[in-house]
Design a protein around this motif. Structure first.
Motif, PDB file in Angstrom:
ATOM      1  N   ASP A  32      -2.839  25.796  12.454  1.00 58.09           N
ATOM      2  CA  ASP A  32      -3.934  25.256  13.265  1.00 58.09           C
ATOM      3  C   ASP A  32      -3.974  23.738  13.073  1.00 58.09           C
ATOM      4  N   PHE A  33      -3.172  23.043  13.850  1.00 65.61           N
ATOM      5  CA  PHE A  33      -3.021  21.597  13.709  1.00 65.61           C
ATOM      6  C   PHE A  33      -4.358  20.874  13.863  1.00 65.61           C
ATOM      7  N   ALA A  34      -5.132  21.238  14.872  1.00 64.09           N
ATOM      8  CA  ALA A  34      -6.412  20.567  15.118  1.00 64.09           C
ATOM      9  C   ALA A  34      -7.339  20.714  13.913  1.00 64.09           C
ATOM     10  N   LEU A  81       0.821  -1.209   0.000  1.00 68.73           N
ATOM     11  CA  LEU A  81       0.000   0.000   0.000  1.00 68.73           C
ATOM     12  C   LEU A  81       0.857   1.263   0.000  1.00 68.73           C
ATOM     13  N   HIS A  82       1.890   1.256   0.814  1.00 70.01           N
ATOM     14  CA  HIS A  82       2.697   2.458   0.966  1.00 70.01           C
ATOM     15  C   HIS A  82       3.748   2.620  -0.130  1.00 70.01           C
ATOM     16  N   ALA A  83       3.919   1.609  -0.946  1.00 69.65           N
ATOM     17  CA  ALA A  83       4.791   1.742  -2.113  1.00 69.65           C
ATOM     18  C   ALA A  83       4.081   2.500  -3.233  1.00 69.65           C
ATOM     19  N   ALA A  84       2.764   2.613  -3.125  1.00 65.76           N
ATOM     20  CA  ALA A  84       1.973   3.294  -4.152  1.00 65.76           C
ATOM     21  C   ALA A  84       0.788   4.006  -3.510  1.00 65.76           C
ATOM     22  N   VAL A  85       1.094   4.958  -2.658  1.00 60.88           N
ATOM     23  CA  VAL A  85       0.047   5.710  -1.965  1.00 60.88           C
ATOM     24  C   VAL A  85      -0.798   6.458  -3.002  1.00 60.88           C
ATOM     25  N   TRP A  86      -2.109   6.431  -2.809  1.00 65.75           N
ATOM     26  CA  TRP A  86      -3.026   7.082  -3.741  1.00 65.75           C
ATOM     27  C   TRP A  86      -2.710   8.574  -3.858  1.00 65.75           C
ATOM     28  N   PRO A  87      -2.747   9.119  -5.076  1.00 59.27           N
ATOM     29  CA  PRO A  87      -2.472  10.555  -5.265  1.00 59.27           C
ATOM     30  C   PRO A  87      -3.371  11.471  -4.425  1.00 59.27           C
ATOM     31  N   ASP A  88      -4.646  11.107  -4.258  1.00 64.80           N
ATOM     32  CA  ASP A  88      -5.542  11.934  -3.439  1.00 64.80           C
ATOM     33  C   ASP A  88      -5.069  12.003  -1.989  1.00 64.80           C
ATOM     34  N   ILE A  89      -4.483  10.935  -1.499  1.00 62.74           N
ATOM     35  CA  ILE A  89      -3.981  10.908  -0.118  1.00 62.74           C
ATOM     36  C   ILE A  89      -2.763  11.821  -0.008  1.00 62.74           C
ATOM     37  N   LEU A  90      -1.883  11.723  -0.978  1.00 60.90           N
ATOM     38  CA  LEU A  90      -0.695  12.580  -0.968  1.00 60.90           C
ATOM     39  C   LEU A  90      -1.086  14.055  -1.028  1.00 60.90           C
ATOM     40  N   ARG A  91      -2.085  14.372  -1.846  1.00 57.70           N
ATOM     41  CA  ARG A  91      -2.558  15.766  -1.925  1.00 57.70           C
ATOM     42  C   ARG A  91      -3.134  16.231  -0.590  1.00 57.70           C
ATOM     43  N   GLN A  92      -3.910  15.367   0.062  1.00 51.71           N
ATOM     44  CA  GLN A  92      -4.516  15.750   1.344  1.00 51.71           C
ATOM     45  C   GLN A  92      -3.451  15.950   2.417  1.00 51.71           C
ATOM     46  N   ILE A  93      -2.455  15.102   2.436  1.00 48.41           N
ATOM     47  CA  ILE A  93      -1.359  15.267   3.398  1.00 48.41           C
ATOM     48  C   ILE A  93      -0.705  16.633   3.191  1.00 48.41           C
ATOM     49  N   SER A  94      -0.405  16.964   1.953  1.00 45.44           N
ATOM     50  CA  SER A  94       0.216  18.258   1.656  1.00 45.44           C
ATOM     51  C   SER A  94      -0.716  19.415   2.006  1.00 45.44           C
ATOM     52  N   ALA A  95      -2.003  19.282   1.686  1.00 44.09           N
ATOM     53  CA  ALA A  95      -2.977  20.337   1.998  1.00 44.09           C
ATOM     54  C   ALA A  95      -3.124  20.537   3.503  1.00 44.09           C
ATOM     55  N   ALA A 130      -9.824  18.402   9.016  1.00 48.70           N
ATOM     56  CA  ALA A 130     -10.086  18.422   7.577  1.00 48.70           C
ATOM     57  C   ALA A 130      -9.603  17.127   6.926  1.00 48.70           C
ATOM     58  N   MET A 131      -8.456  16.645   7.357  1.00 47.22           N
ATOM     59  CA  MET A 131      -7.955  15.382   6.818  1.00 47.22           C
ATOM     60  C   MET A 131      -8.904  14.242   7.182  1.00 47.22           C
ATOM     61  N   ALA A 132      -9.340  14.193   8.423  1.00 53.35           N
ATOM     62  CA  ALA A 132     -10.234  13.120   8.881  1.00 53.35           C
ATOM     63  C   ALA A 132     -11.591  13.166   8.177  1.00 53.35           C
ATOM     64  N   ALA A 133     -12.012  14.332   7.739  1.00 55.76           N
ATOM     65  CA  ALA A 133     -13.304  14.479   7.064  1.00 55.76           C
ATOM     66  C   ALA A 133     -13.229  14.155   5.575  1.00 55.76           C
ATOM     67  N   ASP A 134     -12.035  14.060   5.041  1.00 53.62           N
ATOM     68  CA  ASP A 134     -11.856  13.805   3.609  1.00 53.62           C
ATOM     69  C   ASP A 134     -12.281  12.373   3.265  1.00 53.62           C
ATOM     70  N   PRO A 135     -13.215  12.188   2.331  1.00 55.34           N
ATOM     71  CA  PRO A 135     -13.715  10.853   1.996  1.00 55.34           C
ATOM     72  C   PRO A 135     -12.638   9.880   1.515  1.00 55.34           C
ATOM     73  N   MET A 136     -11.674  10.350   0.738  1.00 56.07           N
ATOM     74  CA  MET A 136     -10.613   9.450   0.269  1.00 56.07           C
ATOM     75  C   MET A 136      -9.705   9.033   1.422  1.00 56.07           C
ATOM     76  N   THR A 137      -9.424   9.957   2.327  1.00 54.75           N
ATOM     77  CA  THR A 137      -8.616   9.615   3.502  1.00 54.75           C
ATOM     78  C   THR A 137      -9.344   8.576   4.341  1.00 54.75           C
ATOM     79  N   GLN A 138     -10.641   8.723   4.490  1.00 54.94           N
ATOM     80  CA  GLN A 138     -11.418   7.737   5.248  1.00 54.94           C
ATOM     81  C   GLN A 138     -11.325   6.352   4.602  1.00 54.94           C
ATOM     82  N   LYS A 139     -11.383   6.294   3.268  1.00 55.08           N
ATOM     83  CA  LYS A 139     -11.241   5.002   2.573  1.00 55.08           C
ATOM     84  C   LYS A 139      -9.850   4.417   2.782  1.00 55.08           C
ATOM     85  N   TRP A 140      -8.827   5.269   2.707  1.00 57.84           N
ATOM     86  CA  TRP A 140      -7.433   4.831   2.927  1.00 57.84           C
ATOM     87  C   TRP A 140      -7.278   4.278   4.340  1.00 57.84           C
TER      88      TRP A 140
END
Length: 110
Positions: free
Chosen positions: A63-65, A22-36, A70-80
Motif C-alpha cells: 500500500d504505497f499511499a 547531509l546525505h553522507a550522514a543520514v540520520w538513523p531515524d530517517i534510514l529506519r523510516q525509509i526501511s519501515a 506514514a513516512m510524511a507523518a513521522d516527526p523526524m522525517t518532517q524535521k529532515w
C-alpha cells in the motif's frame, strides 16, 4: 511485487555542499523510516553542472499511499525534510501533488 520508481528534482547551486554533507550522514531515524516504508535500494545521484538530482528506489510494500502517508507523518522525517527541502528546486513540470517529479520507466534489465 517490487515497483521500481525514479524521481528527479533540481538542487540549488548554493546548497550543493550542504546537501552532500547531509546525505553522507543520514540520520538513523530517517534510514529506519525509509526501511519501515518498504523502500529498498534507495539511491540519489547528482548531475552537475545542471544540478539535477535523480532518485531511485524499489518499493516492496502493498500500500504505497499508506506507507508514504506514514513516512510524511513521522516527526523526524518532517524535521529532515525541513532541512533538505529548501536545498531543492522542484521542476516546473512536476505534477500538482509532487515535490520530486516522478519519472516513467522506459527500460529495465535484471
Amino acid at each position: 511485487m517490487t515497483q521500481r520508481m525514479g524521481f528527479c528534482i533540481g538542487l540549488k547551486p548554493e546548497h550543493i555542499a550542504e546537501y552532500k554533507r547531509l546525505h553522507a550522514a543520514v540520520w538513523p531515524d530517517i534510514l529506519r523510516q525509509i526501511s519501515a516504508s518498504h523502500i529498498r535500494n534507495y539511491t540519489i545521484f547528482l548531475r552537475e553542472p545542471e544540478n539535477i538530482l535523480f532518485g531511485y528506489w524499489e518499493y516492496e510494500g502493498e500500500d504505497f499511499a499508506s506507507d508514504m502517508a506514514a513516512m510524511a507523518a513521522d516527526p523526524m522525517t518532517q524535521k529532515w525534510w525541513d532541512i533538505c527541502m529548501p536545498c531543492q528546486a522542484p521542476l516546473a513540470s512536476r505534477g500538482p501533488d509532487e515535490w520530486w517529479a516522478r519519472l516513467e520507466e522506459v527500460f529495465h534489465l535484471d
